[in-house]
Design a protein around this motif. Sequence first.
Motif, mmCIF file in Angstrom:
data_model
loop_
_atom_site.group_PDB
_atom_site.id
_atom_site.type_symbol
_atom_site.label_atom_id
_atom_site.label_comp_id
_atom_site.label_asym_id
_atom_site.label_seq_id
_atom_site.Cartn_x
_atom_site.Cartn_y
_atom_site.Cartn_z
ATOM 1 N N TRP A 356 2.930 -5.222 -37.007
ATOM 2 C CA TRP A 356 3.899 -6.177 -37.533
ATOM 3 C C TRP A 356 4.759 -5.542 -38.628
ATOM 4 N N TYR A 357 4.211 -4.556 -39.293
ATOM 5 C CA TYR A 357 4.886 -3.847 -40.385
ATOM 6 C C TYR A 357 4.054 -2.601 -40.661
ATOM 7 N N ASP A 358 4.612 -1.688 -41.426
ATOM 8 C CA ASP A 358 3.900 -0.469 -41.812
ATOM 9 C C ASP A 358 3.257 -0.713 -43.170
ATOM 10 N N VAL A 359 1.948 -0.832 -43.196
ATOM 11 C CA VAL A 359 1.237 -1.122 -44.442
ATOM 12 C C VAL A 359 1.544 -0.088 -45.523
ATOM 13 N N LYS A 360 1.699 1.175 -45.117
ATOM 14 C CA LYS A 360 1.897 2.253 -46.081
ATOM 15 C C LYS A 360 3.331 2.346 -46.609
ATOM 16 N N ASP A 361 4.289 1.763 -45.894
ATOM 17 C CA ASP A 361 5.686 1.826 -46.320
ATOM 18 C C ASP A 361 6.041 0.570 -47.127
ATOM 19 N N TYR A 362 5.380 0.398 -48.243
ATOM 20 C CA TYR A 362 5.574 -0.804 -49.046
ATOM 21 C C TYR A 362 7.009 -0.899 -49.565
ATOM 22 N N LYS A 363 7.557 0.220 -49.994
ATOM 23 C CA LYS A 363 8.937 0.221 -50.511
ATOM 24 C C LYS A 363 9.915 -0.202 -49.426
ATOM 25 N N GLY A 364 9.749 0.361 -48.222
ATOM 26 C CA GLY A 364 10.626 0.000 -47.109
ATOM 27 C C GLY A 364 10.473 -1.462 -46.719
ATOM 28 N N ASN A 365 9.260 -1.974 -46.786
ATOM 29 C CA ASN A 365 9.008 -3.387 -46.471
ATOM 30 C C ASN A 365 9.733 -4.303 -47.440
ATOM 31 N N ILE A 366 9.714 -3.937 -48.716
ATOM 32 C CA ILE A 366 10.387 -4.761 -49.724
ATOM 33 C C ILE A 366 11.891 -4.794 -49.495
ATOM 34 N N GLU A 367 12.461 -3.648 -49.173
ATOM 35 C CA GLU A 367 13.901 -3.589 -48.927
ATOM 36 C C GLU A 367 14.283 -4.483 -47.738
ATOM 37 N N LYS A 368 13.477 -4.426 -46.683
ATOM 38 C CA LYS A 368 13.736 -5.261 -45.511
ATOM 39 C C LYS A 368 13.567 -6.737 -45.868
ATOM 40 N N ALA A 369 12.558 -7.047 -46.699
ATOM 41 C CA ALA A 369 12.306 -8.425 -47.108
ATOM 42 C C ALA A 369 13.493 -8.984 -47.898
#
Length: 539
Positions: A356-369
């Motif tokens: 569903w998302y990359d757990v390790k790419d927290y920074k990238g997840n935040i940007e997408k969020a």
Amino acid sequence: MKFKKKLAVLLASALAVSTALVGCSSGSGGSSGGTELSVNIGPEPTTIDPAKNSAVDGATLINHAFEGLMKQDKDNKIVEAQAAKYEVNKEQTVYTFTLRDGLKWSDGEPVKAEDFVYAWQRLVNPKTGADYNYMIDMVKNANEIMAGKKKPEELGIKALDKKTVEVTLTTPTPYFLEVCAFPATFPVRKDIVEKNPEDWSTTESTYIGNGPYVLKSWEHQSKMTYVKNKNYYDLDKIGPDTINFVLMEDKNTMLSAFKNGEILFTDDLPSEEIDAMKDKGLVIEKQLGTYFVSINVKKEVLDNVKVREALTLALDRDYIVEKVVQGGQIPADSFVATGLTDADGKTEFHDNAKKWYDVKDYKGNIEKAKKLLKEAGYENGKGLPSIELMCNPGHEAIMEAIQSMWKENLGVNATISSQDWNVFLETRKKGDFQVARDGWLGDYNDPISFLDMWVTGGGNNNAQWSNKKYDKLISEIKATTDAKERYSKMHEAEDILAKDMPVIPLYYYTDLYLISDKLEGMYTSPLGFKYFMYCKVTE
């Protein structure tokens, strides 16, 4: 099954307050020397009616008072229980169970095949309102009965005589025997239940079971005392004469009672005490389950999938696992838990699932969020109403972590409300929440146990989510006998769940509990059940 800490059957491949109570005492009489055992598996149960329960703590209590056609043994294998033997036809669609000789209820009445027929009909009867009615949806006519199109009496189960139960399935079901060991399918007495349908399971005098123990007394919010069922067929092998299930919800109270020797087992402990207890009775085992939060998709703002996805992506699961819960849990990147095999029988379903998302790419997840929240019209959280995070006691720290991450990463405000276990379950079930702590332990060794709960109107679909394509897929999965097709469609179903995101997976469970070295013979299921009936208490 809903998890208290949350119900479930078995995974053979998985690794294996109140009054001052004495943890154990010795007296005269009984094959175990008059042993009395005091343990804690949770707070006051919501229900111990086999058909209506959907929580792990309730299931453990039911497992001690009732027994199904099959049961789980200490090696996590499904073996004969009330059934002495069973036969299956060549098509794997008709199961014939022969009951043991001389079976009796705790009041001395004989256990009959008809008792199982009644219990299964009651389970799928819409009037019962059982969350787990779909547990036996593979039985002929079950779905039509649940939909109100046929009568409960038309269910594909019948008593051929007093000792023979015949069950007809619509399609072969590889985990069917595990279903026969699940509390929802345990027999109940028609004469007792129908005399007092709502309250028969709340009073000791009418809580008549066919299991190894019988409920002797129930001091609400304090303890439930079980004593050996003198009519149980395997009585000579049963351990403690008395088991006190001490009812506690506060983790610090549980820990104190364990340290003081008032209980010899407790099913939870404060996260901050895990390190200190590692050499003092703490056990950490693998468990087939997922800790998540449900999003009520019918609530304003939360009905927007972009908002739901943004809230999901803004969470640091590594931090929650390592700094908050600290029990060896695994950060979740999809919904179906680890530990289940795929169609090939070798690889894990989870490993082959789309993440569903990359757990390790927290920074990238935040940007997408942030981007998603802006597209939804709530850039930096502006205009988005405050969201209430609901939980039961002991889960506040996780909610606080979510609250902080949403605020820091998205500018979203959240409040936290904590409700007592029973109130919490009822509030969540009614859909009277925005975002609620949730959890699920598999009910048998198959990914469908994590997927069929999300069908429209499902009793355990707390998110109030509905997707016609998803419903169709689940029906197709349950109708096919082609394993490759079946697993392919289960992956497709999980992908739909990921796209709509009515839930936010956080981590895959481990089972943490404290057990005294005085207690021998207790065993657990990777699905959360605890078994004390064969215990031995030593000095």
